[in-house]
Design a protein around this motif. Structure first.
Motif, PDB file in Angstrom:
ATOM      1  N   GLN A 113       0.817  -1.210   0.000  1.00  0.00           N
ATOM      2  CA  GLN A 113       0.000   0.000   0.000  1.00  0.00           C
ATOM      3  C   GLN A 113       0.852   1.261   0.000  1.00  0.00           C
ATOM      4  OE1 GLN A 113      -3.448  -0.031   2.714  1.00  0.00           O
ATOM      5  NE2 GLN A 113      -3.110  -2.228   2.965  1.00  0.00           N
ATOM      6  N   LEU A 114       1.955   1.232   0.727  1.00  0.00           N
ATOM      7  CA  LEU A 114       2.859   2.383   0.725  1.00  0.00           C
ATOM      8  C   LEU A 114       3.416   2.634  -0.675  1.00  0.00           C
ATOM      9  CD1 LEU A 114       4.929   1.963   4.014  1.00  0.00           C
ATOM     10  CD2 LEU A 114       3.415   3.864   3.444  1.00  0.00           C
ATOM     11  N   GLN A 115       3.832   1.565  -1.345  1.00  0.00           N
ATOM     12  CA  GLN A 115       4.351   1.717  -2.701  1.00  0.00           C
ATOM     13  C   GLN A 115       3.286   2.298  -3.627  1.00  0.00           C
ATOM     14  OE1 GLN A 115       7.535   1.527  -2.702  1.00  0.00           O
ATOM     15  NE2 GLN A 115       8.168  -0.438  -3.540  1.00  0.00           N
ATOM     16  N   ALA A 116       2.070   1.789  -3.527  1.00  0.00           N
ATOM     17  CA  ALA A 116       0.988   2.258  -4.392  1.00  0.00           C
ATOM     18  C   ALA A 116       0.652   3.714  -4.114  1.00  0.00           C
ATOM     19  CB  ALA A 116      -0.243   1.370  -4.220  1.00  0.00           C
ATOM     20  N   CYS A 117       0.589   4.077  -2.843  1.00  0.00           N
ATOM     21  CA  CYS A 117       0.270   5.457  -2.459  1.00  0.00           C
ATOM     22  C   CYS A 117       1.334   6.429  -2.928  1.00  0.00           C
ATOM     23  CB  CYS A 117       0.154   5.573  -0.939  1.00  0.00           C
ATOM     24  SG  CYS A 117      -1.404   5.060  -0.245  1.00  0.00           S
ATOM     25  N   ASN A 118       2.572   6.103  -2.633  1.00  0.00           N
ATOM     26  CA  ASN A 118       3.652   7.063  -2.808  1.00  0.00           C
ATOM     27  C   ASN A 118       4.175   7.092  -4.239  1.00  0.00           C
ATOM     28  OD1 ASN A 118       6.613   7.808  -0.752  1.00  0.00           O
ATOM     29  ND2 ASN A 118       5.589   8.984  -2.330  1.00  0.00           N
ATOM     30  N   ASN A 119       4.154   5.946  -4.910  1.00  0.00           N
ATOM     31  CA  ASN A 119       4.714   5.864  -6.253  1.00  0.00           C
ATOM     32  C   ASN A 119       3.662   5.870  -7.344  1.00  0.00           C
ATOM     33  OD1 ASN A 119       5.944   4.041  -8.647  1.00  0.00           O
ATOM     34  ND2 ASN A 119       7.603   5.128  -7.608  1.00  0.00           N
ATOM     35  N   GLY A 120       2.415   5.535  -6.996  1.00  0.00           N
ATOM     36  CA  GLY A 120       1.350   5.532  -7.986  1.00  0.00           C
ATOM     37  C   GLY A 120       1.233   4.258  -8.785  1.00  0.00           C
ATOM     38  N   LYS A 121       2.031   3.212  -8.433  1.00  0.00           N
ATOM     39  CA  LYS A 121       2.014   1.979  -9.215  1.00  0.00           C
ATOM     40  C   LYS A 121       0.882   1.076  -8.747  1.00  0.00           C
ATOM     41  CE  LYS A 121       6.253   1.107  -8.241  1.00  0.00           C
ATOM     42  NZ  LYS A 121       7.565   0.446  -8.395  1.00  0.00           N
ATOM     43  N   PRO A 122       0.316   0.270  -9.647  1.00  0.00           N
ATOM     44  CA  PRO A 122      -0.769  -0.641  -9.274  1.00  0.00           C
ATOM     45  C   PRO A 122      -0.336  -1.632  -8.208  1.00  0.00           C
ATOM     46  CG  PRO A 122      -0.584  -0.488 -11.662  1.00  0.00           C
ATOM     47  CD  PRO A 122       0.627   0.200 -11.087  1.00  0.00           C
ATOM     48  N   LEU A 123      -1.317  -2.185  -7.500  1.00  0.00           N
ATOM     49  CA  LEU A 123      -1.023  -3.090  -6.398  1.00  0.00           C
ATOM     50  C   LEU A 123      -0.214  -4.303  -6.837  1.00  0.00           C
ATOM     51  CD1 LEU A 123      -4.419  -3.046  -4.448  1.00  0.00           C
ATOM     52  CD2 LEU A 123      -2.271  -1.941  -3.780  1.00  0.00           C
ATOM     53  N   PHE A 124      -0.512  -4.847  -8.013  1.00  0.00           N
ATOM     54  CA  PHE A 124       0.217  -6.047  -8.428  1.00  0.00           C
ATOM     55  C   PHE A 124       1.692  -5.729  -8.677  1.00  0.00           C
ATOM     56  CE2 PHE A 124      -0.535  -4.394 -12.683  1.00  0.00           C
ATOM     57  CZ  PHE A 124       0.533  -4.873 -13.436  1.00  0.00           C
ATOM     58  N   GLU A 125       1.990  -4.534  -9.201  1.00  0.00           N
ATOM     59  CA  GLU A 125       3.382  -4.135  -9.384  1.00  0.00           C
ATOM     60  C   GLU A 125       4.054  -3.910  -8.033  1.00  0.00           C
ATOM     61  OE1 GLU A 125       3.974  -0.834 -11.961  1.00  0.00           O
ATOM     62  OE2 GLU A 125       3.081  -1.811 -13.704  1.00  0.00           O
ATOM     63  N   ALA A 126       3.339  -3.268  -7.111  1.00  0.00           N
ATOM     64  CA  ALA A 126       3.893  -3.037  -5.775  1.00  0.00           C
ATOM     65  C   ALA A 126       4.184  -4.359  -5.070  1.00  0.00           C
ATOM     66  CB  ALA A 126       2.927  -2.199  -4.952  1.00  0.00           C
ATOM     67  N   GLY A 127       3.342  -5.353  -5.299  1.00  0.00           N
ATOM     68  CA  GLY A 127       3.577  -6.674  -4.712  1.00  0.00           C
ATOM     69  C   GLY A 127       4.841  -7.318  -5.243  1.00  0.00           C
ATOM     70  N   ILE A 128       5.102  -7.153  -6.532  1.00  0.00           N
ATOM     71  CA  ILE A 128       6.337  -7.672  -7.117  1.00  0.00           C
ATOM     72  C   ILE A 128       7.536  -7.005  -6.452  1.00  0.00           C
ATOM     73  CG2 ILE A 128       7.718  -7.735  -9.232  1.00  0.00           C
ATOM     74  CD1 ILE A 128       5.063  -7.981 -10.782  1.00  0.00           C
ATOM     75  N   ASP A 129       7.433  -5.694  -6.226  1.00  0.00           N
ATOM     76  CA  ASP A 129       8.519  -4.957  -5.567  1.00  0.00           C
ATOM     77  C   ASP A 129       8.825  -5.525  -4.184  1.00  0.00           C
ATOM     78  OD1 ASP A 129       8.535  -3.315  -7.757  1.00  0.00           O
ATOM     79  OD2 ASP A 129       7.983  -1.486  -6.693  1.00  0.00           O
ATOM     80  N   VAL A 130       7.797  -5.694  -3.390  1.00  0.00           N
ATOM     81  CA  VAL A 130       8.002  -6.151  -2.012  1.00  0.00           C
ATOM     82  C   VAL A 130       8.582  -7.559  -2.002  1.00  0.00           C
ATOM     83  CG1 VAL A 130       6.877  -6.641   0.195  1.00  0.00           C
ATOM     84  CG2 VAL A 130       6.194  -4.631  -1.129  1.00  0.00           C
ATOM     85  N   ASP A 131       8.111  -8.409  -2.886  1.00  0.00           N
ATOM     86  CA  ASP A 131       8.651  -9.770  -2.950  1.00  0.00           C
ATOM     87  C   ASP A 131      10.110  -9.760  -3.385  1.00  0.00           C
ATOM     88  OD1 ASP A 131       6.217 -10.752  -2.134  1.00  0.00           O
ATOM     89  OD2 ASP A 131       5.523 -11.253  -4.156  1.00  0.00           O
TER      90      ASP A 131
END
Length: 484
Positions: free
Chosen positions: A88-106
């Motif tokens: 959620q932080l990635q999506a909020c701050n960077n504007g990327k969709p949740l599935f992309e943010a999930g790839i980042d965290v993994d």
């Protein structure tokens, strides 16, 4: 939606959080609303952070590597435990969709776990004998942590590029001063909290938020920082290198790209279109690895262009928290205006717009740019030669394999490339001819911690990830002894 305190502390030094004199405003790029205010710092905080890291270095570098590995695994577990919040932080701050943010965290989890594995047994591998042409002497080579390191990371993959630097630095036994991007600091602040909760000794990891001028420049020039690792634009990378030269310190640079995707005449068109779309539109094109120059064998060109146009127009843009969103917003207004400016300049130079090129009509708010396809882009134009960092693909036909390779290599950059072909032997031959640090064949842009990241020419100085990422934070010492 996440809520934040009015003013977040942006400084973590010697195990303590504090506020700094800089007021950094953090914005949600999809809504243009203020998310938070972060109190960043200046050169004085850099001095304090470096001093703390220096004090901690002897103890940390002397800590058994298996213990350091345990801390890295604990960090990976901490990230896993907060996975949903970090997405959620990635999506909020960077504007990327949740599935992309999930790839980042993994990716962050995988990176810390990988370097934990490398740290295991590192002490046993620290010294290696060196064969000599005489019995009168013996020699060994020793790898040692280089000391206090300054890490400067960008806004396009918050926490990911941070993990790529922090994990190997800690594994090697270095102490860290980290500067997150002032545009997207929220995920790094959360990561710092996780590192603190894991009990990493005070001073080993320090974080200083702030602008490049106030924090990044003093870090690059600091006489007590042994090594600077920077990821960002070429223009800033040159400045980092110039400042680092003042104290003749080690420098690693991961900079820009203007990469090519080659579609050979035997390629599967459906696969080629998907790889072109992913290579150009993932993270709204804000990737140094974006394959924004698409080279297509002439017999496939018209059909490929038609299918790519349809694919681009079908991409769903919007709120990153909506499950169907495929592409988010650009990171801020400056980047939004820059990308649109590049498109307009390219059209003025003679490029032909196939689709996109503007704000989506249905999204009047947020820094959104349509997935864009252009043809007939002049080879001497900025659109063809410079990193746009937006969802812009330039498509050009070629008549021979040699021409495709020449066009692909005709660049100041050499980060990555992609090849699409049904003939794997031919594809491997083309891959070998491309001047790039990483080539994908019939594959999306998958990145593994085990493989190196970095490129040729102006794209990189040094390598990240894999054992090369660990070696980037080690010095080489030879010990030669006379035989008695």
């Amino acid at each position: 939606m996440l809520n934040f305190p009015q003013n977040l502390a942006g400084v973590y030094i010697d195990g303590q959080w504090s506020h700094g004199p800089q007021a950094l405003t953090v914005v949600n790029p999809a809504s243009e609303q203020v998310l938070a205010h972060v109190d960043g710092a200046d050169e004085s905080a850099v001095d304090l952070a470096v001093a703390a890291a220096q004090r901690a270095f002897g103890g940390w570098s002397g800590t058994p590597s298996v213990v350091r590995a345990g801390y890295l695994r604990a960090i990976a577990e901490g990230v896993q435990a907060r996975r949903e919040r970090l997405i959620q932080l990635q999506a909020c701050n960077n504007g990327k969709p949740l599935f992309e943010a999930g790839i980042d965290v993994d990716d962050v989890i995988a990176t810390f776990n990988y370097y934990a594995t490398l740290a295991d047994g590192l002490d046993e591998r620290q010294d290696t004998s060196v064969p000599l042409p005489t019995d009168e002497f013996s020699a060994r080579v020793r790898r040692e942590p280089c000391g206090v390191v300054g890490l400067i990371v960008p806004w396009n993959f918050p926490m990911v590029t941070t993990a790529w630097k922090v994990a190997p630095a800690l594994a090697a036994g270095c102490c860290v001063v980290l500067k997150p991007s002032e545009v997207t600091p929220l995920a790094e602040l959360e990561l710092a909290a996780i590192i603190a909760e894991c009990g990493v000794p005070q001073g080993v990891f320090n974080l200083v938020c702030g602008t490049g001028l106030a924090v990044g420049a003093p870090m690059a020039a600091h006489r007590r920082i042994a090594k600077v690792s920077f990821t960002g634009s070429n223009a800033v990378g040159v400045q980092v290198m110039q400042r680092a030269a003042e104290t003749v310190k080690g420098v690693s640079l991961e900079l820009g790209g203007k990469s090519a995707l080659l579609v050979l005449e035997d390629a599967d068109l459906d696969l080629a279109v998907e790889l072109a779309s992913g290579g150009g539109y993932f993270n709204a094109g804000q990737m140094c690895s974006a394959t924004s120059r698409v080279l297509v064998a002439r017999p496939l060109y018209n059909e490929f262009l038609q299918r790519l146009k349809a694919r681009a127009e079908a991409i769903v843009q919007g709120d990153p928290f909506e499950p169907g969103t495929e592409m988010g917003a650009l990171v801020n207004r400056a980047q939004y205006q820059r990308v649109l400016g590049h498109i307009q300049a390219g059209l003025a130079a003679g490029a032909v717009l196939v689709t996109g090129g503007a704000r989506p009509a249905a999204l009047p708010v947020g820094y959104f740019v349509q997935p864009t396809v252009l043809t007939d882009v002049p080879l001497d134009s900025a659109l063809w030669n410079e990193e746009i960092f937006g969802p812009v693909l330039c498509v050009r036909p070629f008549d021979s394999e040699a021409e495709a390779i020449e066009l692909a290599n005709d660049s100041d950059f050499g980060l990555v490339a992609s090849v699409v072909s049904a003939d794997t032997v031919r594809a491997e031959t083309v891959a070998n001819a491309l001047q790039a640090g990483l080539v994908w064949i019939n594959a999306p842009q998958v990145i593994f911690p085990q493989t190196a990241w970095g490129g040729y020419k102006q794209s990189s100085l040094g390598r990240e990830l894999g054992p090369w990422g660990l070696q980037a934070f080690q010095e080489i010492k030879h010990v030669v002894r006379a035989s008695l």
